[in-house]
Design a protein around this motif. Structure first.
Motif, mmCIF file in Angstrom:
data_model
loop_
_atom_site.group_PDB
_atom_site.id
_atom_site.type_symbol
_atom_site.label_atom_id
_atom_site.label_comp_id
_atom_site.label_asym_id
_atom_site.label_seq_id
_atom_site.Cartn_x
_atom_site.Cartn_y
_atom_site.Cartn_z
ATOM 1 N N LEU A 131 -10.683 -4.347 3.948
ATOM 2 C CA LEU A 131 -9.774 -3.436 3.239
ATOM 3 C C LEU A 131 -10.207 -3.248 1.794
ATOM 4 N N THR A 132 -10.555 -4.343 1.132
ATOM 5 C CA THR A 132 -11.001 -4.233 -0.257
ATOM 6 C C THR A 132 -12.310 -3.459 -0.350
ATOM 7 N N ALA A 133 -13.211 -3.686 0.593
ATOM 8 C CA ALA A 133 -14.476 -2.950 0.599
ATOM 9 C C ALA A 133 -14.254 -1.459 0.784
ATOM 10 N N ALA A 135 -11.615 0.202 -0.265
ATOM 11 C CA ALA A 135 -11.160 0.704 -1.567
ATOM 12 C C ALA A 135 -12.324 0.808 -2.542
ATOM 13 N N CYS A 136 -13.254 -0.163 -2.522
ATOM 14 C CA CYS A 136 -14.440 -0.095 -3.368
ATOM 15 C C CYS A 136 -15.338 1.072 -2.973
ATOM 16 N N GLU A 137 -15.441 1.321 -1.677
ATOM 17 C CA GLU A 137 -16.261 2.435 -1.210
ATOM 18 C C GLU A 137 -15.742 3.764 -1.744
ATOM 19 N N VAL A 138 -14.429 3.936 -1.701
ATOM 20 C CA VAL A 138 -13.827 5.192 -2.165
ATOM 21 C C VAL A 138 -13.927 5.310 -3.680
ATOM 22 N N ALA A 139 -13.516 4.256 -4.393
ATOM 23 C CA ALA A 139 -13.418 4.354 -5.851
ATOM 24 C C ALA A 139 -14.775 4.195 -6.541
ATOM 25 N N LEU A 140 -15.541 3.174 -6.127
ATOM 26 C CA LEU A 140 -16.787 2.878 -6.830
ATOM 27 C C LEU A 140 -17.950 3.715 -6.325
ATOM 28 N N ASP A 141 -18.170 3.725 -5.005
ATOM 29 C CA ASP A 141 -19.357 4.397 -4.457
ATOM 30 C C ASP A 141 -19.183 5.917 -4.424
ATOM 31 N N LEU A 142 -18.206 6.391 -3.632
ATOM 32 C CA LEU A 142 -18.077 7.836 -3.437
ATOM 33 C C LEU A 142 -17.686 8.567 -4.724
ATOM 34 N N THR A 143 -16.753 7.997 -5.493
ATOM 35 C CA THR A 143 -16.234 8.710 -6.658
ATOM 36 C C THR A 143 -17.053 8.439 -7.911
ATOM 37 N N ALA A 144 -17.117 7.144 -8.333
ATOM 38 C CA ALA A 144 -17.747 6.829 -9.612
ATOM 39 C C ALA A 144 -19.267 6.909 -9.560
ATOM 40 N N PRO A 185 -9.476 -0.918 -6.697
ATOM 41 C CA PRO A 185 -9.363 -2.009 -5.709
ATOM 42 C C PRO A 185 -8.736 -3.277 -6.295
ATOM 43 N N THR A 186 -8.927 -3.516 -7.599
ATOM 44 C CA THR A 186 -8.288 -4.687 -8.206
ATOM 45 C C THR A 186 -6.775 -4.555 -8.165
ATOM 46 N N ALA A 187 -6.275 -3.371 -8.469
ATOM 47 C CA ALA A 187 -4.830 -3.139 -8.405
ATOM 48 C C ALA A 187 -4.315 -3.272 -6.975
ATOM 49 N N THR A 252 -6.465 -13.484 -1.955
ATOM 50 C CA THR A 252 -6.493 -12.789 -3.237
ATOM 51 C C THR A 252 -7.841 -12.984 -3.920
ATOM 52 N N ALA A 253 -8.324 -14.229 -3.917
ATOM 53 C CA ALA A 253 -9.636 -14.492 -4.503
ATOM 54 C C ALA A 253 -10.737 -13.746 -3.759
ATOM 55 N N ALA A 254 -10.645 -13.694 -2.426
ATOM 56 C CA ALA A 254 -11.659 -12.969 -1.650
ATOM 57 C C ALA A 254 -11.672 -11.488 -2.008
ATOM 58 N N GLY A 255 -10.487 -10.911 -2.220
ATOM 59 C CA GLY A 255 -10.431 -9.516 -2.628
ATOM 60 C C GLY A 255 -11.083 -9.296 -3.975
ATOM 61 N N PHE A 256 -10.767 -10.142 -4.959
ATOM 62 C CA PHE A 256 -11.382 -9.998 -6.283
ATOM 63 C C PHE A 256 -12.890 -10.209 -6.209
ATOM 64 N N LEU A 257 -13.346 -11.170 -5.410
ATOM 65 C CA LEU A 257 -14.783 -11.419 -5.291
ATOM 66 C C LEU A 257 -15.500 -10.250 -4.626
ATOM 67 N N THR A 258 -14.825 -9.575 -3.688
ATOM 68 C CA THR A 258 -15.430 -8.388 -3.065
ATOM 69 C C THR A 258 -15.640 -7.283 -4.094
ATOM 70 N N VAL A 259 -14.655 -7.072 -4.957
ATOM 71 C CA VAL A 259 -14.807 -6.077 -6.028
ATOM 72 C C VAL A 259 -15.926 -6.503 -6.978
ATOM 73 N N THR A 260 -15.967 -7.804 -7.294
ATOM 74 C CA THR A 260 -17.023 -8.305 -8.181
ATOM 75 C C THR A 260 -18.402 -8.037 -7.600
ATOM 76 N N ALA A 261 -18.555 -8.250 -6.295
ATOM 77 C CA ALA A 261 -19.859 -8.017 -5.659
ATOM 78 C C ALA A 261 -20.258 -6.551 -5.773
ATOM 79 N N SER A 262 -19.312 -5.636 -5.621
ATOM 80 C CA SER A 262 -19.639 -4.208 -5.716
ATOM 81 C C SER A 262 -20.025 -3.815 -7.130
ATOM 82 N N VAL A 263 -19.339 -4.398 -8.126
ATOM 83 C CA VAL A 263 -19.635 -4.050 -9.520
ATOM 84 C C VAL A 263 -20.932 -4.694 -9.982
ATOM 85 N N ALA A 264 -21.085 -5.991 -9.691
ATOM 86 C CA ALA A 264 -22.227 -6.734 -10.220
ATOM 87 C C ALA A 264 -23.517 -6.446 -9.472
#
Length: 791
Positions: A131-133, A135-144, A185-187, A252-264
């Motif tokens: 689920l977090t991935a 959200a990252c796909e939509v916000a980070l990859d496709l949009t940003a 995705p963090t929100a 919760t930590a897994a969700g934040f770490l998934t976002v971290t992996a996409s950003v970093a």
């Protein structure tokens, strides 16, 4: 809590405690009176009486021939206010939580049971990451990354102007765009944490009736330790605070770490590929901390399961506080690292280093296969013929949860990509301005039409079988009602209803077929995406024209179907938010799916039974202790499951003053077959022996309720049925208008209901101290009593 009821020389008044079933109902409907008064409870769940019965205990002479009626209304726990409809979007989490409770019954296998629970929790964790991935796909990859980095796309979206690489603003650098988009995705993860924490406090933090005992570090989970004390009767079964808190922190930590992996990931790859202003060692440190955090999350999830023999009341402060904080801090550091100035960095193609979807898909497949092997081993230890799919029900449902998660997350990504790309088709290279979502999502969407085609044949066979069964039932219907001139249309209606109701027993085959096909087709999708690196429409270029056309048709059809499926979920939730009747219909799904505590996924919809079961047990124990009277708890449909669970929680002295009346009950037909470790034959035999008397009413036209099937070896017979439905075949002087086929509803309208309730109260009457020590003697003598009094 009131003490266990003591045997009394005076039988006292009689009380009928009514518990409604799925879909909810009002106290006015339950008590057949518009004037009702809340006796105890709150607006969420409460006990009601008619206004004329509020002082019934002071005037027992008024109730010599009938019990005092009370209604327990719990519908607001599942289908109350409009915001509850938003839980529909978390359906995969609820489904995987069900898989935890579907393990086969087995004794003496504590390690295997723990392994089963750990595997289910790992599948649940993968769904949070998925689920977090998405959200990252939509916000980070496709949009940003993609749309904001291409002028042809960002120029069509005015709200992306300040992020556009073509404008050259401060936010135009890819790393800064990713850091800003990570807020979405963090929100989302923060919202899930908040909802899980708030709903636990509101619905599930009800201490069990039997009081507290010291905690220990026992993690054996659901392994039976007391042969005469089933799992549903243990003190900690309806109070799993410690496990829910641990899982909430880990997810919760897994969700934040998934976002971290996409950003970093993208920033670290760029720093290693090109010498720039940011040393590559920073990215390596963040990646190392990311791996460390992931290992800790896995350890927390696998380390401990449910502890039901004692109150799971202690909290692991270090885990629940430090783990999410560490993950969030690492996310902030990764965002600062990505936002550092890199003047020569430009975004192109898809987000580099993002392999979340393939890894999660492969992990889910491996976990489901391992779960099936463990479930099969447990089933072989003590095979029970009534268990669905020979113990593979849990793995099959886990596979369905993964498929639902894939449909919902893939549907979001597909539809957002189509919307951002305008008239183009992302991934096809024809007038497309962005590359679109990962290739694997297109392959997964392409297998959906194939799955539906595969289901056509068994669906048609099931329809033909039902039609033939209805034809065979028609002579039996005519013989049952003994009509001299039967009406063919009326006979067909009754026979068709009975045959259709029997379709419920075919559900395991359909679930097994869908799960098996999803696993095989999903494996094929992963292999196709990995081998070709292209969407199916392009991967089949160069083959025969027929294969090319089929591949493109499957891709386009599947893409629209997967997106349409997600839109249906959103539309249903939106309608339920505004329409109370639609909200009640959707609430039926939650009534069945959220009966079980959150043992696998902390973000699943809250468990209403952790509030309802202590409510019912406390009311029964308190009333019988204060009045020394008799009590019949009368449960319909899902209410019968709540009633049985509450009786299991009662002290032994109280159970001797309580009778159980169930009707339209799925206790054996649904729960006994799908959840054999908790409602299997051994557990139901034990309930029958422990409660003073039990009667179950069922109809052949009921698609949900059925027999308990205990047999004579357990004492007096429990089942009475099938009841006549309809009560009258055609028009008579007493019934001048046609009687409806009631099916699952209005059991109380049948005269048999009042007869059986009176018989249960009569059996409770001779409970005196000198007889209380010989309950089995009384049970053995019951079959020889008056007709209709066996219970």
């Amino acid at each position: 809590m009131p003490p266990p009821t003591q045997a009394a020389r005076s039988t006292g008044p009689a009380l009928e405690l009514l518990v409604h079933g799925v879909g909810g109902t009002t106290p006015q409907e339950m008590l057949v009176d518009p004037r009702t008064v809340r006796v105890t409870g709150d607006p969420t769940a409460a006990i009601y009486r008619r206004s004329g019965d509020i002082d019934a205990e002071r005037h027992p002479e008024r109730y010599r021939d009938r019990p005092i009626p009370e209604a327990y209304c719990w519908s607001n726990l599942t289908s109350g206010n409009g915001s509850r409809a938003l839980w529909l979007l978390l359906l995969p989490f609820m489904v995987i939580n069900l898989a935890h409770w579907m393990r086969p019954a087995a004794t003496g296998r504590p390690r295997t049971v723990r392994l089963y629970g750990a595997l289910v929790r790992l599948v649940a964790l993968s769904l949070t990451v998925l689920l977090t991935a998405a959200a990252c796909e939509v916000a980070l990859d496709l949009t940003a990354w993609q749309c904001a980095g291409v002028a042809a796309c960002s120029d069509q979206r005015s709200w992306l102007g300040f992020l556009s690489a073509a404008q050259g603003g401060w936010w135009s650098q890819p790393g800064r765009r990713l850091a800003l988009a990570a807020l979405v995705p963090t929100a989302l993860v923060g919202l899930l944490w908040y909802l899980s924490n708030r709903t636990w406090s509101a619905y599930e933090s009800q201490r069990p009736l039997t009081g507290t005992v010291p905690d220990d570090d026992d993690s054996a989970g659901t392994v039976p330790a007391e042969p005469l004390r089933p799992a549903l009767g243990r003190p900690g079964f309806w109070f799993g605070r410690r496990l829910v808190a641990r899982l909430r922190a880990a997810h919760t930590a897994a969700g934040f770490l998934t976002v971290t992996a996409s950003v970093a990931g993208a920033a670290a790859r760029h720093d290693r590929a090109a010498a720039g202003s940011v040393p590559a060692v920073y990215g390596r440190v963040i990646e190392a901390l990311l791996v460390l955090g992931g290992l800790v999350v896995l350890w927390v999830v696998c380390r401990r399961g449910r502890s039901e023999r004692r109150l799971d009341n202690r909290l692991d402060r270090a885990v629940t506080t430090c783990l999410p904080g560490f993950a969030l801090t690492l996310l902030v550091l990764a965002s600062v690292h990505a936002a550092w100035s890199r003047p020569g960095w430009a975004s192109s193609g898809t987000l580099p280093g993002d392999v979340t979807f393939p890894v999660v898909t492969l992990a889910q497949g491996a976990f489901v296969v391992a779960l099936a092997a463990v479930a099969w081993r447990l089933y072989r230890c003590g095979p029970e013929p009534r268990t669905v799919m020979r113990g593979l029900g849990g793995p099959s449902v886990a596979m369905l949860a993964c498929a639902l998660g894939g449909v919902m997350t893939g549907g979001v990504a597909q539809r957002v990509a189509d919307w951002l790309d305008g008239p183009g088709s992302p991934g096809m290279g024809r007038s497309a301005v962005i590359d679109g979502p990962p290739v694997l999502l297109s392959w997964q969407a392409s297998v959906i039409p194939v799955l539906l085609v595969l289901l056509l044949l068994p669906g048609a066979a099931l329809g033909v079988r039902t039609y033939l069964a209805a034809r065979r039932l028609e002579p039996a219907v005519d013989a049952e009602y003994e009509e001299r001139r039967p009406d063919p249309a009326r006979t067909k209606q009754i026979a068709r209803t009975r045959a259709t109701a029997a379709l419920t027993d075919s559900a395991p085959g359909i679930v097994g077929l869908v799960s098996g096909a999803s696993l095989l087709l999903g494996a094929g999708a992963v292999g196709g995406a990995w081998a070709s690196g292209q969407v199916p429409g392009l991967a089949m270029d160069g083959s025969s024209p027929f294969v090319e056309s089929v591949a493109e048709a499957a891709q386009s059809t599947g893409s629209w179907m997967i997106g349409f499926g997600f839109l249906v979920f959103v539309a249903c939730g939106r309608r339920a938010y505004r329409d109370a009747s639609a909200r009640r219909t959707i609430g039926i799904l939650w009534d069945v799916g959220t009966f079980w505590p959150r043992a696998a996924h902390p973000f699943a919809p809250p468990c209403y039974a952790e509030r309802a079961v202590p409510d019912l047990a406390s009311r029964m124990s308190g009333w019988t202790a204060s009045t020394r009277g008799r009590l019949v708890i009368s449960g319909h449909s899902q209410g019968s499951v709540l009633a049985a669970s509450a009786v299991w929680q009662l002290p032994a002295g109280t159970r001797r003053r309580v009778a159980l009346l169930t009707y339209g009950s799925p206790i054996e037909r649904l729960y006994g077959r799908w959840f054999p470790a908790y409602f299997g034959p051994a557990q139901l035999h034990g309930l029958h022996r422990s409660v003073h008397c039990w009667r179950n009413l069922w109809r052949a036209t009921d698609p949900i309720g059925g027999e308990i099937r205990l047999g004579e070896e357990s004492g007096p017979e429990v089942d009475r049925g099938p009841l006549k439905d309809p009560l009258v075949y055609g028009r008579t002087l007493e019934h001048p208008l046609p009687e409806p086929v009631l099916g699952h509803s209005d059991y109380q309208a049948d005269p048999v209901f009042a007869q059986e309730r009176a018989a249960l109260l009569e059996r409770l009457t001779p409970l005196l101290p000198q007889q209380a020590d010989e309950p089995r003697q009384e049970l053995r003598e019951a079959p020889g009593g008056p007709p209709g009094t066996a219970g």
